[in-house]
Motif scaffolding. Structure first.
Motif, PDB file in Angstrom:
ATOM      1  N   GLU A  60      -6.135  -3.552   5.466  1.00 62.05           N
ATOM      2  CA  GLU A  60      -5.046  -2.678   5.056  1.00 62.05           C
ATOM      3  C   GLU A  60      -4.281  -2.285   6.308  1.00 62.05           C
ATOM      4  O   GLU A  60      -4.856  -1.700   7.226  1.00 62.05           O
TER       5      GLU A  60
ATOM      6  N   THR B 162      -4.596   0.200  -2.644  1.00 59.89           N
ATOM      7  CA  THR B 162      -5.350   0.644  -1.479  1.00 59.89           C
ATOM      8  C   THR B 162      -6.572  -0.263  -1.339  1.00 59.89           C
ATOM      9  O   THR B 162      -6.950  -0.971  -2.281  1.00 59.89           O
TER      10      THR B 162
ATOM     11  N   SER C 277       0.841  -1.197   0.000  1.00 64.47           N
ATOM     12  CA  SER C 277       0.000   0.000   0.000  1.00 64.47           C
ATOM     13  C   SER C 277       0.879   1.251   0.000  1.00 64.47           C
ATOM     14  O   SER C 277       2.094   1.182   0.219  1.00 64.47           O
TER      15      SER C 277
END
Length: 210
Positions: free
Chosen positions: A184, A166, A147
């Motif tokens: 994430e 993302t 990310s």
């Protein structure tokens, strides 16, 4: 120099750039590999590992009893993948192709592993569409990629921001699939010399509706 030739050079040495062990997230999903529609515990399940490089993930899937294909644009990497499979005593099909341009067979696989494959946005979208098409009903997609928060860390990943993932990108590309988990955040990588230390990733597991 083309990107594929650059990876050929990286893979040309005797050592494995990301180790011979599978990605830890993919490995953690082992208990779920038989949960697709009409699937047994791995046996007879068809798997595709894209951007598989030297084959660590594809070979591991083959060791679990899956009929596995490794796809990568580096013939040198795939040569090492075949050698690793032979050393482990498993069958592994290999395809030298660009993940964005390959003709993904409709409903051709029950599992797709997308592990640290980073592509420009248009190529990423093309590959994602191919993956969705190639998943059989009930099939699973496992993904782990870096990310934007990875910027500045030395644990791996591309330096070009547009190649990073993302949660929102994953939600957009795989919106037609059922989300089983999507995270994430920070993980600890220990995958060969190129993936060492804390890293910022997007990881997820999806199922294609039946």
């Amino acid at each position: 120099m083309s990107t594929s030739l650059a990876w050929d050079e990286r893979y040309a040495g005797g050592s494995f750039q990301f180790g011979e062990a599978p990605n830890r997230y993919l490995e953690s999903l082992a208990p779920r590999l038989g949960q697709g529609q009409g699937l047994g515990q791995g046996l007879g399940m068809r798997a595709l590992a894209i951007g598989d490089g030297e084959g660590r993930n594809g070979v591991w899937l083959a060791e679990r009893g899956l009929e596995t294909t490794s796809l990568d644009w580096s013939p040198v990497g795939l040569g090492k993948a075949r050698a690793l499979a032979e050393a482990r005593g498993v069958a592994l099909a290999t395809v030298a192709a660009d993940a964005a341009g390959w003709a993904y067979p409709a409903e051709g696989f029950d599992l797709v592993a997308w592990i640290f494959l980073h592509l420009p946005p248009e190529d990423r979208a093309a590959a994602a569409a191919g993956v969705v098409r190639t998943l059989a009903p009930g099939g699973l997609l496992a993904l782990e990629c870096f990310s934007p928060a990875q910027h500045g860390r030395r644990s791996g990943g591309p330096k070009i921001p547009e190649l990073l993932w993302t949660r929102a990108i994953a939600e957009d590309l795989f919106g037609g699939l059922e989300v089983l988990e999507l995270l994430e955040g920070t993980v600890l990588l220990d995958e060969g010399p190129r993936h060492q230390g804390h890293a910022e990733v997007v990881r997820g597991l999806w199922r294609k509706p039946v």
